[in-house]
Motif scaffolding. Structure first.
Motif, PDB file in Angstrom:
ATOM      1  N   ALA A  57      -2.948  -7.574   4.482  1.00  0.00           N
ATOM      2  CA  ALA A  57      -3.219  -6.150   4.280  1.00  0.00           C
ATOM      3  C   ALA A  57      -4.720  -5.882   4.224  1.00  0.00           C
ATOM      4  N   GLN A  59       6.906 -14.929   3.510  1.00  0.00           N
ATOM      5  CA  GLN A  59       6.609 -14.184   2.291  1.00  0.00           C
ATOM      6  C   GLN A  59       7.552 -14.561   1.157  1.00  0.00           C
ATOM      7  N   GLY A  63       2.203  -4.675   4.113  1.00  0.00           N
ATOM      8  CA  GLY A  63       0.768  -4.914   4.194  1.00  0.00           C
ATOM      9  C   GLY A  63       0.208  -4.665   5.591  1.00  0.00           C
ATOM     10  N   ALA A  97       0.362 -10.771   2.215  1.00  0.00           N
ATOM     11  CA  ALA A  97       0.508  -9.367   2.610  1.00  0.00           C
ATOM     12  C   ALA A  97      -0.171  -9.047   3.937  1.00  0.00           C
ATOM     13  N   LEU A 113      -0.294  -8.628  -7.101  1.00  0.00           N
ATOM     14  CA  LEU A 113      -0.178  -8.254  -5.693  1.00  0.00           C
ATOM     15  C   LEU A 113      -0.458  -9.521  -4.901  1.00  0.00           C
ATOM     16  N   PHE A 114       0.520  -9.977  -4.122  1.00  0.00           N
ATOM     17  CA  PHE A 114       0.419 -11.266  -3.450  1.00  0.00           C
ATOM     18  C   PHE A 114      -0.326 -11.106  -2.127  1.00  0.00           C
ATOM     19  N   THR A 115      -1.647 -10.983  -2.261  1.00  0.00           N
ATOM     20  CA  THR A 115      -2.480 -10.639  -1.113  1.00  0.00           C
ATOM     21  C   THR A 115      -2.455 -11.714  -0.032  1.00  0.00           C
ATOM     22  N   GLU A 144       4.564  -6.097  -0.425  1.00  0.00           N
ATOM     23  CA  GLU A 144       3.799  -6.923   0.525  1.00  0.00           C
ATOM     24  C   GLU A 144       4.328  -6.840   1.944  1.00  0.00           C
ATOM     25  N   LYS A 145       5.598  -6.533   2.103  1.00  0.00           N
ATOM     26  CA  LYS A 145       6.163  -6.450   3.454  1.00  0.00           C
ATOM     27  C   LYS A 145       5.489  -5.357   4.278  1.00  0.00           C
ATOM     28  N   TRP A 164      -3.214   0.632  -1.178  1.00  0.00           N
ATOM     29  CA  TRP A 164      -4.382   0.198  -0.428  1.00  0.00           C
ATOM     30  C   TRP A 164      -5.232   1.435  -0.163  1.00  0.00           C
TER      31      TRP A 164
END
Length: 318
Positions: free
Chosen positions: A20, A220, A65, A18, A13-15, A62-63, A42
């Motif tokens: 998020a 991203q 987040g 994100a 998960l590309f935090t 991720e879009k 989440w």
């Protein structure tokens, strides 16, 4: 039976891109046909329910987040999926940038996998549907076959693809011929293998009027190029045209629904959306003046209006 939490394998998960809420996680799950899909969520410590996010074509976990953060502020956990053929789920063609699916019906297995995942990791019910663009097409079919959600929200749903009449006729003809003549794997005419967002002009694009949101989306996929996806194949186009036509002939499901449409929509067919919502019992259409396709990625004022309305709609159930 849904998988147990022990049967899901951790996935990236590309935090850092994100933006998020903390505590998010992603996992691999396996679709019935053996394809590996990425799902993520989440959590929320006092959630009133969980919003299952059905992304659009080219999109990825991720879009959403920032939307997950906005939903958390309003009391909801969130979960999302990389559909087959996009994000870092299994791609359908050797060319990773080509948007493709074998059958549009295959996306329903992915939708079921997302709900099973939410159950496996213990996300709180009720499960509420938020579906954007192509996800709106998948989501409508899911509701029609009894997807277990008490309320749904659609953002610029792909219940038809916006085309001029002559182009639509040509698209039907060419995409239908492409399979028997064995060129359905080729890029649809007028489409580019390059991701649209990378070359989109902040002052002149079909996605959003907010340049900051456009820059964020671009960042991203520049940072994580495996997330990128270009235009669709002729096969995907024929499958999409066939599915949207079939759905248009079916009655609306008995699920209270809120749908958003930007006044400047240029990707999906506004006429199909208006017609569907006019005959949807318990359905309401909100037209957002000045907004484009990505109503959840629009200016702060529009986003706040949309997210407040989403929370109010869901609160009528929970």
């Amino acid at each position: 039976m849904p998988p147990s939490s022990a049967e899901v394998e951790p996935a990236p998960l590309f935090t850092e891109v994100a933006d998020a809420p903390p505590g998010g996680a992603a996992h691999w799950v396996t679709a019935p046909d053996g394809l590996r899909l990425r799902v993520g969520h989440w959590p929320h410590p006092r959630a009133r329910g969980t919003v299952l996010i059905f992304p659009g074509r080219t999109e990825y976990i991720e879009k959403y987040g920032r939307d997950a953060g906005a939903l958390a502020e309003r009391g909801y956990a969130a979960a999302a999926i990389d559909w087959r053929g996009q994000g870092i789920s299994a791609r359908m063609q050797p060319d990773r940038l080509l948007g493709h699916v074998n059958r549009f019906a295959d996306y329903q297995a992915d939708a079921d996998a997302l709900m099973a995942y939410a159950e496996a990791v213990g996300l709180p019910r009720p499960y509420l549907l938020l579906a954007h663009s192509m996800g709106g097409c998948i989501g409508l079919r899911a509701l029609m076959r009894g997807y277990a959600t008490p309320r749904a929200v659609f953002s610029a749903p792909m219940w038809g693809i916006r085309m001029q009449a002559l182009k639509r006729s040509a698209a039907w003809g060419l995409s239908a011929l492409s399979k028997p003549l064995r060129f359905s794997h080729l890029l649809a005419p007028g489409q580019s293998s390059a991701p649209y967002v990378l070359g989109a002009d902040p002052a002149d694009n079909t996605l959003t009027t907010d340049p900051d949101m456009l820059a964020w989306m671009k960042h991203q996929i520049e940072r994580h190029t495996d997330l990128a996806l270009g235009g669709p194949s002729l096969h995907w186009l024929h499958e999409a045209l066939s599915e949207t036509r079939a759905l248009a002939r079916m009655p609306a499901p008995e699920v209270p629904t809120l749908t958003f449409l930007g006044s400047e929509e240029a990707i999906v067919d506004p006429a199909r959306i208006t017609a569907r919502m006019a005959r949807w019992p318990g359905g309401r259409l909100v037209t957002l003046e000045g907004a484009q396709h990505e109503v959840l990625m629009e200016t702060p004022a529009i986003r706040t209006k949309v997210l407040d309305a989403i929370a109010a709609h869901f609160a009528e159930t929970v």
